[in-house]
Design an enzyme around this catalytic site. Sequence first.
Site, PDB file in Angstrom:
ATOM      1  N   ASP A 163       3.020  -9.124   1.753  1.00 33.08           N
ATOM      2  CA  ASP A 163       2.410  -8.001   1.038  1.00 33.08           C
ATOM      3  C   ASP A 163       1.226  -8.563   0.235  1.00 33.08           C
ATOM      4  O   ASP A 163       1.405  -9.149  -0.826  1.00 33.08           O
ATOM      5  CB  ASP A 163       3.426  -7.321   0.116  1.00 33.08           C
ATOM      6  CG  ASP A 163       2.772  -6.190  -0.667  1.00 33.08           C
ATOM      7  OD1 ASP A 163       3.491  -5.457  -1.371  1.00 33.08           O
ATOM      8  OD2 ASP A 163       1.543  -6.050  -0.594  1.00 33.08           O
ATOM      9  N   TYR A 200       6.809  -6.321  -6.289  1.00 34.40           N
ATOM     10  CA  TYR A 200       6.624  -4.865  -6.245  1.00 34.40           C
ATOM     11  C   TYR A 200       5.834  -4.536  -4.995  1.00 34.40           C
ATOM     12  O   TYR A 200       4.845  -5.205  -4.685  1.00 34.40           O
ATOM     13  CB  TYR A 200       5.867  -4.381  -7.484  1.00 34.40           C
ATOM     14  CG  TYR A 200       5.533  -2.900  -7.488  1.00 34.40           C
ATOM     15  CD1 TYR A 200       4.209  -2.464  -7.392  1.00 34.40           C
ATOM     16  CD2 TYR A 200       6.521  -1.930  -7.584  1.00 34.40           C
ATOM     17  CE1 TYR A 200       3.890  -1.109  -7.394  1.00 34.40           C
ATOM     18  CE2 TYR A 200       6.218  -0.564  -7.582  1.00 34.40           C
ATOM     19  CZ  TYR A 200       4.903  -0.167  -7.486  1.00 34.40           C
ATOM     20  OH  TYR A 200       4.592   1.177  -7.476  1.00 34.40           O
ATOM     21  N   LYS A 231      -6.362  -2.371  -2.422  1.00 34.39           N
ATOM     22  CA  LYS A 231      -7.251  -2.729  -3.538  1.00 34.39           C
ATOM     23  C   LYS A 231      -8.631  -3.219  -3.057  1.00 34.39           C
ATOM     24  O   LYS A 231      -9.479  -2.411  -2.697  1.00 34.39           O
ATOM     25  CB  LYS A 231      -6.527  -3.746  -4.435  1.00 34.39           C
ATOM     26  CG  LYS A 231      -5.222  -3.157  -5.031  1.00 34.39           C
ATOM     27  CD  LYS A 231      -4.487  -4.132  -5.906  1.00 34.39           C
ATOM     28  CE  LYS A 231      -3.095  -3.674  -6.237  1.00 34.39           C
ATOM     29  NZ  LYS A 231      -3.011  -2.776  -7.383  1.00 34.39           N
TER      30      LYS A 231
HETATM   31  P1  KE4 Z   1      -0.529   1.247  -4.502  1.00 28.93           P
HETATM   32  O1  KE4 Z   1       0.386   2.275  -3.816  1.00 28.93           O
HETATM   33  O2  KE4 Z   1      -0.425   1.317  -6.004  1.00 28.93           O
HETATM   34  O3  KE4 Z   1      -1.969   1.304  -3.988  1.00 28.93           O
HETATM   35  O4  KE4 Z   1      -0.019  -0.212  -4.067  1.00 28.93           O
HETATM   36  C1  KE4 Z   1       1.325  -0.549  -4.289  1.00 28.93           C
HETATM   37  C2  KE4 Z   1       1.436  -2.063  -4.327  1.00 28.93           C
HETATM   38  C3  KE4 Z   1       1.927  -2.719  -3.216  1.00 28.93           C
HETATM   39  N1  KE4 Z   1       2.047  -4.060  -3.200  1.00 28.93           N
HETATM   40  C4  KE4 Z   1       1.661  -4.807  -4.265  1.00 28.93           C
HETATM   41  C5  KE4 Z   1       1.815  -6.294  -4.208  1.00 28.93           C
HETATM   42  C6  KE4 Z   1       1.149  -4.178  -5.431  1.00 28.93           C
HETATM   43  O5  KE4 Z   1       0.799  -4.933  -6.498  1.00 28.93           O
HETATM   44  C7  KE4 Z   1       1.015  -2.786  -5.462  1.00 28.93           C
HETATM   45  C8  KE4 Z   1       0.488  -2.038  -6.675  1.00 28.93           C
HETATM   46  N2  KE4 Z   1       0.093  -2.830  -7.775  1.00 28.93           N
HETATM   47  C9  KE4 Z   1       0.183  -2.211  -9.085  1.00 28.93           C
HETATM   48  C10 KE4 Z   1      -0.237  -3.240 -10.132  1.00 28.93           C
HETATM   49  N3  KE4 Z   1       0.712  -4.269 -10.273  1.00 28.93           N
HETATM   50  C11 KE4 Z   1      -0.630  -0.950  -9.151  1.00 28.93           C
HETATM   51  C12 KE4 Z   1      -0.858  -0.408 -10.550  1.00 28.93           C
HETATM   52  C13 KE4 Z   1      -0.096   0.863 -10.764  1.00 28.93           C
HETATM   53  O6  KE4 Z   1       1.066   0.962 -10.329  1.00 28.93           O
HETATM   54  O7  KE4 Z   1      -0.678   1.749 -11.414  1.00 28.93           O
END
Ligand code: KE4
Length: 426
Positions: free
Chosen positions: A239, A144, A267
């Site tokens: 990523d 993701y 994060k």
């Molecule tokens: P954000 O746009 O949510 O800050 O990051 C997206 C993203 C990009 N790349 C990786 C590997 C990620 O895990 C994420 C976002 N992680 C999720 C949890 N698996 C965020 C939680 C959510 O979607 O509320």
Amino acid sequence: MNWDKSENLFDRALPLIPGGVNSPVRAFGAVGRHPFFVEKAEGPWLYDADGNKYLDYVCSWGPGILGHAHPRVIEAVQRACAGGLSFGAPTAKEVELAELIHTCVPDMEMMRLVSSGTEAVMSAVRVARGFTGREKIIKFAGNYHGHSDGLLVKAGSGLMTQSVPDSAGVPAGYAAQTLTAVYNDEKSVRALLEENHGQVAAVVVEPVAANMGVVLPQKGFLEFLRRITQKEGTLLIFDEVITGFRLALGGASQYTGVHADLYTFGKIVGGGMPLAVYGGRRDIMSCVAPLGTVYQAGTLSGNPVAVTAGIETLKILMEDSGIYERLDRRAQILAEAYRNSGLTVNQAGSLLTAFFTPDIGERKGRVEDYEDACACDRKAFAAYFNRMLERGIYVAPSQFEAMFVSDAHTDDLIKMTCEVIGECLA
Ligand code: KE4
């Protein structure tokens, strides 16, 4: 436990906010119950609107590596707020954070601060396309990368077919430019690159996957990606929104020894505030406006308050050389407790996932790609989640997420957690 106040808040939220939450996973849909609403957090503890207290192994999906509300971070942020919240102009702090990131991850020769992981990956992909002049990208099923259109896709009917949108509203034309490979399957990558020779701008990968649950790269897989992308003139994008500053101070390139061309971080790098980063090779990043022709911008990019949280968090991690060993050891103890209860566990540093794998055939007890993860028993997972929550332990409300250990999870709390795991899985 009583959740009356959370239920009332949920009822108020539902008519105004889709699903009552500002990000889907928070709705607890996968675990068959309504979400609790958080009041505050401190150290390893979350407190909800009804005063229930939970030992938190979600850690805001990763940022909370130091535990919640670390005194040094809070004090620095409070001081920063008093000086103004946003200027839309460069500040010394942004330079300091860029220098700290470069010190931790030398491959980050040039970088841009943005406000979310989604924005970081979306921008890195655009830069890769602008630098190579190519349009296609390869991602992996189960990885993701945020919710930008071109990355909300899934494998089409056959591996060799174009990807299809994984969300309504994503134009087929966007999805068609994204090819989907199988994580840990070199053949699938080689086939896509051969089939689309000279057309693939980048391979985007979670160097340790954490969005299908934690799935480690098999021995040689990342090295293979490095070699084949170099040969093909395709960029490799790590990523590291989850793995960055989590697996090691230098992230996955330090943890695995494999170096990418571009990286995204989020994060932890923002200390829990809206901040993420993309960057890498200077020749590639020199394509970004105003230096080059790849446009990317943001009102709140490099926000001084968020940057302050990031600086303080990285400084604490840099000063405490033993932290990663402590986190890894504690995660190993938790992993052992799950294995002793018959579950399959994948663990990398302070990231782990306990899988409810079906005991079928030779794949028993192995989760090495998205197909394996999808075969897990989600009902059993949901029952386990709710038993843990009733006992005051909050793990991610989905089989496809990671468990995060923070420095606030003391040895005693880890021991207590292992006892509860045993009870919940007996
Ligand atoms: P954000 O746009 O949510 O800050 O990051 C997206 C993203 C990009 N790349 C990786 C590997 C990620 O895990 C994420 C976002 N992680 C999720 C949890 N698996 C965020 C939680 C959510 O979607 O509320």
